[in-house]
Design a protein around this motif. Structure first.
Motif, PDB file in Angstrom:
ATOM      1  N   GLU A  23      37.983  42.703  43.506  1.00 53.17           N
ATOM      2  CA  GLU A  23      39.222  42.052  43.927  1.00 53.17           C
ATOM      3  C   GLU A  23      39.630  42.596  45.290  1.00 53.17           C
ATOM      4  O   GLU A  23      39.427  43.775  45.584  1.00 53.17           O
ATOM      5  N   ARG A  26      44.978  39.891  50.189  1.00 54.59           N
ATOM      6  CA  ARG A  26      44.871  38.978  51.331  1.00 54.59           C
ATOM      7  C   ARG A  26      44.766  39.742  52.656  1.00 54.59           C
ATOM      8  O   ARG A  26      43.929  39.413  53.502  1.00 54.59           O
ATOM      9  N   THR A  51      43.265  30.898  47.373  1.00 54.47           N
ATOM     10  CA  THR A  51      44.456  31.216  46.575  1.00 54.47           C
ATOM     11  C   THR A  51      44.821  30.038  45.676  1.00 54.47           C
ATOM     12  O   THR A  51      45.093  30.223  44.487  1.00 54.47           O
ATOM     13  N   GLY A  54      42.727  29.842  42.737  1.00 58.71           N
ATOM     14  CA  GLY A  54      42.823  30.981  41.820  1.00 58.71           C
ATOM     15  C   GLY A  54      41.744  32.029  42.008  1.00 58.71           C
ATOM     16  O   GLY A  54      41.603  32.945  41.197  1.00 58.71           O
ATOM     17  N   SER A  57      43.834  36.425  44.279  1.00 57.43           N
ATOM     18  CA  SER A  57      45.112  36.655  43.605  1.00 57.43           C
ATOM     19  C   SER A  57      45.611  38.060  43.912  1.00 57.43           C
ATOM     20  O   SER A  57      44.954  39.048  43.570  1.00 57.43           O
ATOM     21  N   GLU A  58      46.779  38.133  44.563  1.00 55.01           N
ATOM     22  CA  GLU A  58      47.383  39.442  44.857  1.00 55.01           C
ATOM     23  C   GLU A  58      47.716  40.169  43.558  1.00 55.01           C
ATOM     24  O   GLU A  58      47.535  41.376  43.459  1.00 55.01           O
ATOM     25  N   ARG A  60      46.266  39.969  40.625  1.00 52.41           N
ATOM     26  CA  ARG A  60      45.031  40.484  40.022  1.00 52.41           C
ATOM     27  C   ARG A  60      44.521  41.690  40.796  1.00 52.41           C
ATOM     28  O   ARG A  60      44.061  42.680  40.218  1.00 52.41           O
ATOM     29  N   TYR A  61      44.628  41.620  42.119  1.00 51.39           N
ATOM     30  CA  TYR A  61      44.211  42.744  42.966  1.00 51.39           C
ATOM     31  C   TYR A  61      45.051  43.978  42.660  1.00 51.39           C
ATOM     32  O   TYR A  61      44.520  45.069  42.485  1.00 51.39           O
TER      33      TYR A  61
END
Length: 154
Positions: A23, A26, A51, A54, A57-58, A60-61
């Motif tokens: 992951e 951005r 984004t 999906g 993903s911030e 998820r990161y």
């Protein structure tokens, strides 16, 4: 990397290759794509599309980063600072830290057990050494003080 990142397909391919490894946030992806020579407008459009799909993903990161660093023995103060340096917004960082489910007191105790074999310091020099190490790892002075006094971390 051979070839120029001068078209949307090439930028997307490189971004997806990076995301396939782990992951990314951005800001981190923008930096890596810029280093590879991609123009900002192609980066923005590619990342917007990823984004929407999906794939980027911030949230998820953040979840992945907090869990990984927590397992590696780092505390919330250190993790918070690392994420802020990566350009992530403080409210998102705070939310990720609170939702992670990591018991930071237990993490501190485990780290201390591994590093110092669970031996409470016998003098001020040893106490300072242990406290410095644990603070460097990102735990609060309050938690460290309770641990080194032999008090409960709850």
């Amino acid at each position: 990397m051979s070839g120029m990142l001068d078209n949307p397909v090439a930028v997307r391919r490189v971004a997806m290759d990076l995301l396939a490894r782990r992951e990314h946030g951005r800001v981190e992806l923008v930096r890596k794509l810029r280093q590879r020579g991609a123009p900002q407008e192609l980066i923005d459009s590619a990342l917007d599309r990823l984004t929407e799909e999906g794939l980027l993903s911030e949230a998820r990161y953040l979840e992945s980063f907090v869990a990984s660093r927590g397992r590696a023995g780092y505390g919330p103060l250190r993790i918070r600072e690392e994420l802020a340096q990566r350009g992530l917004p403080r409210p998102d960082i705070e939310q990720a830290l609170s939702e992670t489910g990591v018991d930071w007191g237990e993490q501190l105790r485990e780290l201390w057990q591994r590093k110092f074999a669970g031996q409470l310091p016998v003098d001020m020099r040893e106490k300072a050494k242990q406290a410095r190490f644990l603070a460097y790892r990102g735990f609060s002075q309050e938690q460290i003080g309770r641990l080194l006094r032999g008090a409960s971390l709850d």
